[in-house]
Structure formats: C-alpha cells, structure tokens
Motif scaffolding. Structure first.
Motif, mmCIF file in Angstrom:
data_model
loop_
_atom_site.group_PDB
_atom_site.id
_atom_site.type_symbol
_atom_site.label_atom_id
_atom_site.label_comp_id
_atom_site.label_asym_id
_atom_site.label_seq_id
_atom_site.Cartn_x
_atom_site.Cartn_y
_atom_site.Cartn_z
ATOM 1 N N ASN A 424 0.824 -1.229 0.000
ATOM 2 C CA ASN A 424 0.000 0.000 0.000
ATOM 3 C C ASN A 424 0.848 1.265 0.000
ATOM 4 N N MET A 425 2.039 1.226 -0.561
ATOM 5 C CA MET A 425 2.904 2.402 -0.524
ATOM 6 C C MET A 425 2.207 3.610 -1.138
ATOM 7 N N HIS A 426 2.314 4.744 -0.438
ATOM 8 C CA HIS A 426 1.704 6.022 -0.806
ATOM 9 C C HIS A 426 0.194 6.062 -0.561
ATOM 10 N N ALA A 427 -0.381 5.026 0.007
ATOM 11 C CA ALA A 427 -1.789 5.062 0.410
ATOM 12 C C ALA A 427 -1.890 5.746 1.772
ATOM 13 N N PRO A 428 -3.094 6.182 2.155
ATOM 14 C CA PRO A 428 -3.238 6.783 3.489
ATOM 15 C C PRO A 428 -2.794 5.846 4.614
ATOM 16 N N TRP A 429 -3.036 4.547 4.446
ATOM 17 C CA TRP A 429 -2.581 3.560 5.425
ATOM 18 C C TRP A 429 -1.679 2.553 4.709
ATOM 19 N N GLU A 430 -0.409 2.561 5.092
ATOM 20 C CA GLU A 430 0.571 1.653 4.507
ATOM 21 C C GLU A 430 0.833 0.503 5.483
ATOM 22 N N LEU A 431 1.340 -0.603 4.955
ATOM 23 C CA LEU A 431 1.630 -1.772 5.768
ATOM 24 C C LEU A 431 3.122 -2.095 5.737
ATOM 25 N N ALA A 432 3.690 -2.270 6.919
ATOM 26 C CA ALA A 432 5.089 -2.682 7.054
ATOM 27 C C ALA A 432 5.159 -3.903 7.956
ATOM 28 N N SER A 433 6.097 -4.781 7.669
ATOM 29 C CA SER A 433 6.349 -5.942 8.517
ATOM 30 C C SER A 433 7.179 -5.517 9.727
ATOM 31 N N LYS A 434 6.767 -5.956 10.900
ATOM 32 C CA LYS A 434 7.554 -5.668 12.102
ATOM 33 C C LYS A 434 8.980 -6.196 11.950
ATOM 34 N N PHE A 435 9.088 -7.416 11.444
ATOM 35 C CA PHE A 435 10.411 -8.018 11.287
ATOM 36 C C PHE A 435 11.275 -7.191 10.341
ATOM 37 N N ASP A 436 10.688 -6.732 9.244
ATOM 38 C CA ASP A 436 11.457 -5.938 8.283
ATOM 39 C C ASP A 436 11.871 -4.593 8.868
ATOM 40 N N ALA A 437 10.956 -3.949 9.614
ATOM 41 C CA ALA A 437 11.288 -2.671 10.250
ATOM 42 C C ALA A 437 12.444 -2.855 11.228
ATOM 43 N N TRP A 438 12.383 -3.948 11.995
ATOM 44 C CA TRP A 438 13.429 -4.232 12.980
ATOM 45 C C TRP A 438 14.753 -4.544 12.302
ATOM 46 N N GLN A 439 14.718 -5.330 11.245
ATOM 47 C CA GLN A 439 15.948 -5.646 10.540
ATOM 48 C C GLN A 439 16.516 -4.421 9.818
ATOM 49 N N THR A 440 15.656 -3.497 9.419
ATOM 50 C CA THR A 440 16.139 -2.239 8.832
ATOM 51 C C THR A 440 16.963 -1.471 9.853
ATOM 52 N N TYR A 441 16.443 -1.383 11.069
ATOM 53 C CA TYR A 441 17.194 -0.750 12.169
ATOM 54 C C TYR A 441 18.515 -1.475 12.416
ATOM 55 N N ARG A 442 18.493 -2.802 12.412
ATOM 56 C CA ARG A 442 19.720 -3.580 12.603
ATOM 57 C C ARG A 442 20.718 -3.329 11.467
ATOM 58 N N ALA A 443 20.188 -3.210 10.239
ATOM 59 C CA ALA A 443 21.063 -2.960 9.095
ATOM 60 C C ALA A 443 21.778 -1.613 9.233
ATOM 61 N N TYR A 444 21.029 -0.592 9.612
ATOM 62 C CA TYR A 444 21.627 0.743 9.761
ATOM 63 C C TYR A 444 22.594 0.769 10.941
ATOM 64 N N SER A 445 22.259 0.042 12.014
ATOM 65 C CA SER A 445 23.169 -0.055 13.159
ATOM 66 C C SER A 445 24.479 -0.701 12.740
ATOM 67 N N ALA A 446 24.385 -1.813 12.009
ATOM 68 C CA ALA A 446 25.597 -2.517 11.562
ATOM 69 C C ALA A 446 26.451 -1.621 10.677
ATOM 70 N N TYR A 447 25.812 -0.870 9.805
ATOM 71 C CA TYR A 447 26.531 0.011 8.879
ATOM 72 C C TYR A 447 27.235 1.137 9.638
ATOM 73 N N LEU A 448 26.524 1.805 10.544
ATOM 74 C CA LEU A 448 27.119 2.923 11.274
ATOM 75 C C LEU A 448 28.248 2.478 12.190
ATOM 76 N N ARG A 449 28.170 1.219 12.665
ATOM 77 C CA ARG A 449 29.172 0.734 13.612
ATOM 78 C C ARG A 449 30.292 -0.049 12.945
ATOM 79 N N ALA A 450 30.197 -0.292 11.667
ATOM 80 C CA ALA A 450 31.191 -1.133 11.000
ATOM 81 C C ALA A 450 32.551 -0.472 10.955
ATOM 82 N N ARG A 451 33.600 -1.301 10.943
ATOM 83 C CA ARG A 451 34.960 -0.785 10.822
ATOM 84 C C ARG A 451 35.201 -0.243 9.434
#
Length: 451
Positions: A424-451
C-alpha cells in the motif's frame, strides 16, 4: 564503534517506532520529536560548539523540517568523510491552499492541494486529521493538532452513493474524482442569522476563539490533511503495522534509533543520519536534498575541526563519504503479480531491501551503485547478522520511482538504496512488517558501527 552490535529486541523496537509514527504525522512533528530524542541522548546543537572533538554528539536543523545529526569520529572529517544513513520525513498528503475556506451548497470546505503521489480515490470517506503551523504577521506561531486526541473531531471528503453513481462508475480512475474536488468538510452548521445558507463566519469566529488567528493569518500557514488514527498491529499474528507515513518514517526512525544506540561509542569515521524534507515532490526547496543544506552542514563541521578550513576540504570529505539511502520500496503483492520483476521483487519478512538502482525502465533518476560498494554492504550485513534482501522496484515499462540517492551520489560518494518493503505504498494507510522494520534498524546499526 568496534564492539559487537547489541540490538534492541524486536517488540521493544517496534513499540518505540509505533509511538514515534503516531506523533510524527508531519515533517515538522517528525523533526520536533527527533530533536527531543537527540537532546535526551546528549546531542547538542552544532552552533553551541566552537571546536569538535572525537565523540562529540551534534545536530544541525533547518527550518524545523530537515536535520543532520552526527557522532564525531576519531579521524578528521576532511580526511575520512562521513558514514551516513539518509532518509526523508515528508509523506504524501493534502495541503490547505493559501486561501483555504470556501462555501458551497450550504457547507464550508477546506480547499486542498495534493502533495506527492497519491491515488485520489484512497482519500475519500476517511476520517482525516488537521496538523500544521499558522504564523501571524508579528512572527508568533500557533500549532494546530486536530483529529487524533480522544474526543477530537475529524474531517472528511465525501463521495457519491453507489445508488446514484452510475455516471461516475463509467469514468477512469483518474477522471471519476477531480483533484479540485478533494476538499474537506470543515463546517456544516447553518448561519444563525437565518439570512445566508452557509456559516463561513461561524468557522472564522471559531478559529479566532480557539487559536486567536484571523482568516488572513491563513495566508501564512502550513496546514496539512493527513489520515486520522494511530498506528495499529495487523492480523491475528500482529506481524504487520498499519500506519500513515511509513514512507519514509520507518527508515528515518530506524536510522535515528541506530545512531542513538551508538551515541556513546566513538567511531573512527564520523557516523551521521540525515532526515530531510520534500523528497515526495522532487527534493526541491530549501529543505530538500537539491538545496545546499547538506554541503553547508559538512562545511560547518569541518570549520570546527580545521584551522585553515577551505572549500576543497569539504569537497574531499564529501567524496570520501558513503551513504545508505534509507528509503522504502514496494513489497510483492499477490493480487498484482504482473508488475513484479521475476526473482527481483521484495518480500515481507525477509528484511530490508537493497536496490542497486531505482528509476524507471532506463534507470532514469538512479545513482546506480557500484558493485564494490554493494560488496562492502554485503560484508557488513553478514558481520552484523542482519537479514536482508536484494530487490528492485517492479518490472520495466510498468512505472518506477526515485530516492535522494541521486542527489547524494553527485558528490562522488558511494550510495546504495536500502529500506523497508511496504504494501500500500503512498496510500493513506501503509503496511510494514515488524520483522522488516526491525531488521532495517539492525542494518543501519551494523553500517554505522562497521569498521
């Protein structure tokens, strides 16, 4: 930032995100809540620093809508550049026009203008909320927030009943409801004097009594119509989140939380997040990524590190930088398989989707990331034990879209799109997976903290 990553648990992270999403109904509200969280974690405004040292936590905002926050690294910016997670906080909506009040058929309406890419019919007969800022001539501001608190009224765009909609049904999707008719019912009480059918004066008097503003003050207002209601879990398994503005607050918040979690660690390369405005209309204006905000902010950072700061140092820093362009993509919808690129469509519960390029059929408007940087991100995701996927936005000749990646790649920095897949991207109500949202945060954390 060399220690092993410690991530927030899935449900804790998603609860925090849902709270944020319920507050951040507009880019200004997103900005304000992000600044609050940054200050709570010890970040200070850049103007308060005369010099910058490794480990300093700084932010710079602009026009209450766009900000950059960073943890200063041990390596000088001019020599090492920045590592950035960059997303946007504006979302498709309806804006009130400068002269928004008009009367028709006994009712008073808000005259609206579309912001961003929407399907007009999705905004009909929905409970709507009104948010924004009214600026009086003396510069004082009034905040408007109506539609989400218990007991608040809501607003609505009416539509014809099916019994009388035969002619409407013969029209195409884009024709059956003109954009100029996407106007919101604001006041329907008849005039008390009995002489006029419509009581626009009653609404004007209400605005004066409630907000101490005049109709003329609406000329200098930024008022937005958005869906009313708080984010909700979806399905008996509660695996999805329904909400307004996942695009792109699900990614922007993930970047923000990743930086907050790493704020007390000193990185080698300065770690930064960018939360910008106007992406949905082409990244234009003084708060969009075609402005000079980003370069100016990097220059301000370098000026506080170098005794003889020169423009060439800014250019070198930008060229040595890298970024994950934190923006959403479309998840495969079983009802619309004809638009999915076989084998390259994002799926729910598979983590954030990295896109080497965006754009349309011919990659127009894409930055087209180098395979070398894709390989670097693959290594970082593996080391961070992140679940992720590679995808692209649909088949060729079916449409397309873009992000801020192209505007950052112009500095010579390495940029890869990586964000949460949505239904439903760009609809008034969009749907996101909790797991995907959480893994997105983990991905950005890994990137910012990487050597």
């Amino acid at each position: 930032m060399n220690k092993k990553n410690v991530y927030r648990p899935l449900e804790d992270y998603c609860a925090g995100y849902m709270r944020y999403l319920g507050i951040a109904k507009t880019e200004r509200r997103s900005y304000a809540e992000s600044i609050r969280l940054l200050r709570e974690a010890g970040f200070k405004e850049l103007d308060s620093f005369e010099t910058l040292q490794a480990g300093d936590k700084v932010y710079r905002g602009y026009e209450d809508r766009t900000l950059l926050a960073a943890v200063i690294g041990s390596e000088p910016l001019a020599a090492a550049g920045l590592k950035i997670v960059g997303g946007h906080t504006d979302a498709p909506r309806l804006d009130l026009k400068p002269k928004p009040l008009y009367e028709k058929g006994g009712y008073v309406y808000f005259d609206c203008h579309i912001y961003g890419g929407i399907k007009k019919y999705q905004w009909l007969v929905l409970p709507l909320a009104l948010y924004g800022t009214i600026v009086r001539k003396d510069g004082t501001k009034v905040q408007v927030e109506v539609g989400d608190k218990p007991g608040d009224p809501v607003f609505m765009i009416s539509d014809i009943l099916p019994h009388l909609g035969y002619d409407q049904a013969k029209k195409t999707r884009d024709e059956f409801f003109p954009a100029e008719d996407l106007d919101v019912l604001a006041w329907t009480t008849p005039a008390k004097d009995g002489k006029s059918e419509t009581d626009k004066a009653g609404l004007v008097a209400y605005l004066k009594a409630t907000y101490d503003v005049t109709e003329e003050d609406l000329l200098s207002a930024e008022l937005e119509i958005v869906p009313a209601g708080m984010p909700r879990e979806v399905g008996f398994d509660r695996a999805l989140i329904a909400g307004y503005g996942h695009d792109d607050r699900v990614c922007s918040f993930a970047g923000l939380q990743a930086l907050l979690d790493a704020a007390d660690e000193v990185p080698a390369q300065t770690a930064a997040i960018l939360m910008c405005d106007k992406e949905e209309i082409g990244s234009v204006g003084s708060t969009g990524m075609t402005s000079s905000f980003f370069e100016n902010t990097v220059a301000e950072l370098i000026e506080r590190q170098e005794k003889n700061a020169k423009d060439i140092l800014v250019r070198r820093a930008l060229e040595k930088s890298s970024m994950l362009s934190a923006d959403v993509t479309a998840v495969a919808d079983p009802h619309f398989p004809d638009v999915d690129s076989t084998g390259n469509a994002a799926k729910f519960h598979k983590g954030p989707a990295a896109s080497k390029y965006t754009g349309g059929t011919s990659k127009g408007g894409a930055s087209d990331c180098s395979p070398e940087f894709v390989a670097t991100i693959r290594r970082i995701m593996d080391e961070g034990e992140v679940v992720w996927q590679m995808a692209e936005l649909g088949k060729m000749e079916k449409g397309g879209g873009g992000t801020i990646a192209q505007y950052m790649a112009r500095f010579g920095m390495k940029v890869l799109d990586m964000g949460t897949p949505l239904l439903n991207m760009h609809a008034p109500w969009e749907l996101a997976s909790k797991f995907d949202a959480w893994q997105t945060y983990r991905a950005y954390s890994a990137y910012l903290r990487a050597r």
